[in-house]
Design an enzyme around this catalytic site. Structure first.
Site, PDB file in Angstrom:
ATOM      1  N   CYS A 212     -16.244   1.810   0.684  1.00 57.16           N
ATOM      2  CA  CYS A 212     -15.091   0.970   1.040  1.00 57.16           C
ATOM      3  C   CYS A 212     -14.702   1.116   2.508  1.00 57.16           C
ATOM      4  O   CYS A 212     -14.034   0.251   3.052  1.00 57.16           O
ATOM      5  CB  CYS A 212     -13.906   1.301   0.126  1.00 57.16           C
ATOM      6  SG  CYS A 212     -13.322   3.006   0.261  1.00 57.16           S
TER       7      CYS A 212
ATOM      8  N   ARG B 130       0.881  -1.174   0.000  1.00 58.54           N
ATOM      9  CA  ARG B 130       0.000   0.000   0.000  1.00 58.54           C
ATOM     10  C   ARG B 130       0.912   1.215   0.000  1.00 58.54           C
ATOM     11  O   ARG B 130       1.713   1.406   0.925  1.00 58.54           O
ATOM     12  CB  ARG B 130      -0.914   0.003   1.223  1.00 58.54           C
ATOM     13  CG  ARG B 130      -1.630   1.337   1.400  1.00 58.54           C
ATOM     14  CD  ARG B 130      -2.724   1.304   2.424  1.00 58.54           C
ATOM     15  NE  ARG B 130      -3.890   0.630   1.897  1.00 58.54           N
ATOM     16  CZ  ARG B 130      -5.110   0.712   2.424  1.00 58.54           C
ATOM     17  NH1 ARG B 130      -5.325   1.461   3.491  1.00 58.54           N
ATOM     18  NH2 ARG B 130      -6.124   0.054   1.890  1.00 58.54           N
TER      19      ARG B 130
ATOM     20  N   GLN C  17     -10.269  -3.828  -3.141  1.00 60.28           N
ATOM     21  CA  GLN C  17     -11.596  -3.418  -2.669  1.00 60.28           C
ATOM     22  C   GLN C  17     -12.667  -3.793  -3.690  1.00 60.28           C
ATOM     23  O   GLN C  17     -13.785  -4.166  -3.329  1.00 60.28           O
ATOM     24  CB  GLN C  17     -11.616  -1.903  -2.414  1.00 60.28           C
ATOM     25  CG  GLN C  17     -12.932  -1.411  -1.853  1.00 60.28           C
ATOM     26  CD  GLN C  17     -13.184  -1.892  -0.428  1.00 60.28           C
ATOM     27  OE1 GLN C  17     -12.319  -1.773   0.422  1.00 60.28           O
ATOM     28  NE2 GLN C  17     -14.371  -2.443  -0.169  1.00 60.28           N
TER      29      GLN C  17
ATOM     30  N   ARG D   6     -13.629  -8.492   2.104  1.00 59.20           N
ATOM     31  CA  ARG D   6     -12.203  -8.252   1.837  1.00 59.20           C
ATOM     32  C   ARG D   6     -11.412  -9.515   2.189  1.00 59.20           C
ATOM     33  O   ARG D   6     -10.493  -9.911   1.468  1.00 59.20           O
ATOM     34  CB  ARG D   6     -11.680  -7.068   2.677  1.00 59.20           C
ATOM     35  CG  ARG D   6     -12.233  -5.709   2.300  1.00 59.20           C
ATOM     36  CD  ARG D   6     -11.776  -5.270   0.922  1.00 59.20           C
ATOM     37  NE  ARG D   6     -10.339  -5.232   0.791  1.00 59.20           N
ATOM     38  CZ  ARG D   6      -9.547  -4.228   1.166  1.00 59.20           C
ATOM     39  NH1 ARG D   6     -10.061  -3.138   1.679  1.00 59.20           N
ATOM     40  NH2 ARG D   6      -8.235  -4.295   0.988  1.00 59.20           N
TER      41      ARG D   6
ATOM     42  N   HIS E  63      -7.452   0.825  -6.353  1.00 58.29           N
ATOM     43  CA  HIS E  63      -7.668   0.012  -5.154  1.00 58.29           C
ATOM     44  C   HIS E  63      -8.348  -1.296  -5.596  1.00 58.29           C
ATOM     45  O   HIS E  63      -9.514  -1.549  -5.274  1.00 58.29           O
ATOM     46  CB  HIS E  63      -8.525   0.781  -4.141  1.00 58.29           C
ATOM     47  CG  HIS E  63      -8.519   0.201  -2.765  1.00 58.29           C
ATOM     48  ND1 HIS E  63      -7.762  -0.906  -2.403  1.00 58.29           N
ATOM     49  CD2 HIS E  63      -9.197   0.567  -1.633  1.00 58.29           C
ATOM     50  CE1 HIS E  63      -7.966  -1.187  -1.136  1.00 58.29           C
ATOM     51  NE2 HIS E  63      -8.826  -0.314  -0.638  1.00 58.29           N
TER      52      HIS E  63
ATOM     53  N   ASP F 111     -17.182   7.367  -1.572  1.00 59.27           N
ATOM     54  CA  ASP F 111     -15.920   7.238  -0.843  1.00 59.27           C
ATOM     55  C   ASP F 111     -15.652   8.598  -0.204  1.00 59.27           C
ATOM     56  O   ASP F 111     -16.326   9.591  -0.505  1.00 59.27           O
ATOM     57  CB  ASP F 111     -14.808   6.849  -1.852  1.00 59.27           C
ATOM     58  CG  ASP F 111     -13.465   6.528  -1.197  1.00 59.27           C
ATOM     59  OD1 ASP F 111     -13.402   6.394   0.037  1.00 59.27           O
ATOM     60  OD2 ASP F 111     -12.467   6.413  -1.945  1.00 59.27           O
TER      61      ASP F 111
HETATM   62  N1  NVA Z   1      -9.907   6.770  -1.496  1.00 55.09           N
HETATM   63  C1  NVA Z   1      -9.553   6.354  -0.157  1.00 55.09           C
HETATM   64  C2  NVA Z   1      -9.786   4.899   0.028  1.00 55.09           C
HETATM   65  C3  NVA Z   1      -9.487   4.376   1.408  1.00 55.09           C
HETATM   66  C4  NVA Z   1      -9.675   2.903   1.557  1.00 55.09           C
HETATM   67  C5  NVA Z   1      -8.086   6.681   0.094  1.00 55.09           C
HETATM   68  O1  NVA Z   1      -7.273   6.498  -0.813  1.00 55.09           O
HETATM   69  O2  NVA Z   1      -7.775   7.150   1.180  1.00 55.09           O
HETATM   70  N1   CP Z   2     -11.255  -0.017   2.592  1.00 57.05           N
HETATM   71  C1   CP Z   2      -9.974  -0.094   2.992  1.00 57.05           C
HETATM   72  O1   CP Z   2      -9.054  -0.343   2.198  1.00 57.05           O
HETATM   73  O2   CP Z   2      -9.818   0.090   4.323  1.00 57.05           O
HETATM   74  P1   CP Z   2      -8.433   0.289   5.112  1.00 57.05           P
HETATM   75  O3   CP Z   2      -7.865   1.629   4.704  1.00 57.05           O
HETATM   76  O4   CP Z   2      -8.834   0.251   6.562  1.00 57.05           O
HETATM   77  O5   CP Z   2      -7.494  -0.819   4.748  1.00 57.05           O
END
Ligand code: NVA
Ligand code: CP
Length: 305
Positions: free
Chosen positions: A263, A108, A138, A291, A135, A223
């Protein structure tokens, strides 16, 4: 277990064919049934997943770690703060070294290019656990949830409300692979990447009116307004996205049996109201649980072949 050379990676949903994606979603539901019936299924004994987190996480970390445990393997958490990654060791060297020890890596991070560079130098499969661009994990969970609660998503209408961000881009790829229509309602200036609009234009339509975009939707998704790394833009974004909240008025535009997904983490009162996300038949908790099952199917697909 020897890996194909080069290994299969999962950096974007498009690393799977439509057929592979459909099979993986089915397998995810099978693994869920196994887990819920208390059966042990441990094809990944002695396998290790290395997890690199350059951004925060609850669901992704826990689902991958628990998933590896349930499959009989082990997961290893690495953060830049307490590994050499944070002290400037080149990503290529980290990939070469880690992939000689672990069997699969999840990353990540910020730039999509980082996961691509890592994958290019890795001997083992690399999974994108979220970048600024995509992502894909997800989407596995979201699509599994749609199939479980409704049925095939082919030909359905999905409405994305909010930022043209990483989740939105992965929805565009899913629309292409699973053949559904995607209405994207975003404020001007917050559209998805132009390259995505061009590539997936036959399935995706950009609208700036969320009410029109939600009309007859089978699934409404949103989101956060400010993603990780955009925290300093929060105030500016709250203004830009003010008319882009998923609330009961917007949901009334959708089909009566429309699902709502997010998500998570969610900000009640911003992108979604409590009345929508907390309604008794909300599927967001199944979506979060999936997930685990979807990523177990992914790990099995990448490793246990
Ligand atoms: N768009 C959000 C998704 C979090 C799971 C982010 O990138 O922070
Ligand atoms: N939806 C998601 O990816 O959650 P986290 O940021 O908690 O991993």
């Amino acid at each position: 277990m020897t890996q194909p050379n080069p290994p299969r990676h999962f950096l974007s949903l498009l690393d799977l064919s439509s057929i592979e994606l459909r099979a993986l979603l089915q397998r995810a539901s099978e693994l869920k049934r196994l887990q819920h019936s208390g059966e042990f299924y441990q094809p990944l004994q002695n396998r290790t997943l290395g997890m690199i987190f350059e951004k925060s996480s609850t669901r992704t970390r826990v689902s991958f770690e628990v998933g590896m445990t349930q499959l009989g393997g082990h997961a290893l958490f690495l953060s830049p703060r307490d590994s050499q990654l944070g002290r400037g060791e080149p990503i290529e060297d980290s990939a070469r070294v880690l992939s000689r020890m672990v069997d699969v890596v999840m990353i990540r991070t910020f730039a999509q290019e980082t996961v691509e560079r890592f994958a290019a130098h890795s001997q083992v499969p690399v999974i994108n656990g979220l970048t600024d661009l995509l992502h894909p994990c997800q989407l596995l969970a979201d699509m599994q949830t749609y199939f479980e609660h409704r049925d095939d998503i082919r030909g359905k209408t999905v409405t994305w409300v909010g930022d043209g961000n990483n989740m939105c881009h992965s929805y565009m790829e899913a629309a292409h692979l699973l053949d559904f229509r995607l209405h994207i309602a975003c404020p001007a200036g917050y559209e998805p990447d132009a390259d995505f609009i061009q590539r997936f234009g036959d399935h995706c339509q950009i609208l700036h009116d969320p009410m029109a975009a939600a009309e007859d939707a089978d699934l409404v998704v949103t989101d956060v307004w400010a993603s990780m790394g955009q925290e300093e833009e929060q105030a500016k974004r709250e203004q830009a996205f003010a008319g882009f909240q998923v609330n009961e008025v917007l949901m009334a535009q959708a089909r009566p049996d429309a699902l709502f997904m997010h998500c998570l983490p969610a900000h009640r009162g911003e992108e979604v109201t409590a009345a929508v996300i907390d309604r008794p038949d909300s599927v967001v908790w199944d979506e979060a649980e999936n997930r685990l099952h979807a990523q177990k199917a992914l790990l099995e697909f990448l490793l246990a072949r």
